[in-house]
Design a protein around this motif. Sequence first.
Motif, PDB file in Angstrom:
ATOM      1  N   LEU A  15      39.588  23.739  18.954  1.00 18.62           N
ATOM      2  CA  LEU A  15      39.755  22.521  19.758  1.00 18.62           C
ATOM      3  C   LEU A  15      38.343  21.976  20.299  1.00 18.62           C
ATOM      4  O   LEU A  15      38.107  20.736  20.587  1.00 18.62           O
ATOM      5  CB  LEU A  15      40.751  23.023  20.993  1.00 18.62           C
ATOM      6  N   GLU A  18      36.649  19.697  17.534  1.00 20.26           N
ATOM      7  CA  GLU A  18      37.548  18.524  17.300  1.00 20.26           C
ATOM      8  C   GLU A  18      37.243  17.489  18.719  1.00 20.26           C
ATOM      9  O   GLU A  18      36.789  16.418  18.545  1.00 20.26           O
ATOM     10  CB  GLU A  18      38.785  18.833  17.302  1.00 20.26           C
ATOM     11  N   LYS A  19      37.084  18.162  19.885  1.00 19.72           N
ATOM     12  CA  LYS A  19      36.787  17.226  20.943  1.00 19.72           C
ATOM     13  C   LYS A  19      35.631  16.774  21.068  1.00 19.72           C
ATOM     14  O   LYS A  19      35.231  15.640  21.342  1.00 19.72           O
ATOM     15  CB  LYS A  19      36.941  17.981  22.395  1.00 19.72           C
ATOM     16  N   GLN A  49      41.187  13.078  17.136  1.00 26.33           N
ATOM     17  CA  GLN A  49      41.759  13.165  18.209  1.00 26.33           C
ATOM     18  C   GLN A  49      43.282  13.873  17.679  1.00 26.33           C
ATOM     19  O   GLN A  49      44.005  14.761  18.341  1.00 26.33           O
ATOM     20  CB  GLN A  49      42.136  11.898  18.833  1.00 26.33           C
ATOM     21  N   TYR A  52      42.920  17.566  17.220  1.00 26.33           N
ATOM     22  CA  TYR A  52      42.824  17.991  18.546  1.00 26.33           C
ATOM     23  C   TYR A  52      44.334  18.138  18.889  1.00 26.33           C
ATOM     24  O   TYR A  52      44.683  19.321  19.630  1.00 26.33           O
ATOM     25  CB  TYR A  52      41.986  17.232  19.472  1.00 26.33           C
TER      26      TYR A  52
END
Length: 60
Positions: A15, A18-19, A49, A52
């Motif tokens: 996470l 990906e952010k 996005q 995520y």
Amino acid sequence: MALTEKELSAIEDQLSAEKLLVTKCKAYGQMCDDPELKKKCETMAGKHQTHYEKLLQFLN
């Protein structure tokens, strides 16, 4: 079926990655003067996005 502590940790790490990719792709897109390259960056940001959001579903 519950996720293990190791699986939760891996999802949280992904996470974060990906952010960061979303943030970077958006920033690079804003720096581009070439419209085609700008669009590619925005598309990549959108894909990350989506990744995520899918990963986040595992935690909810």
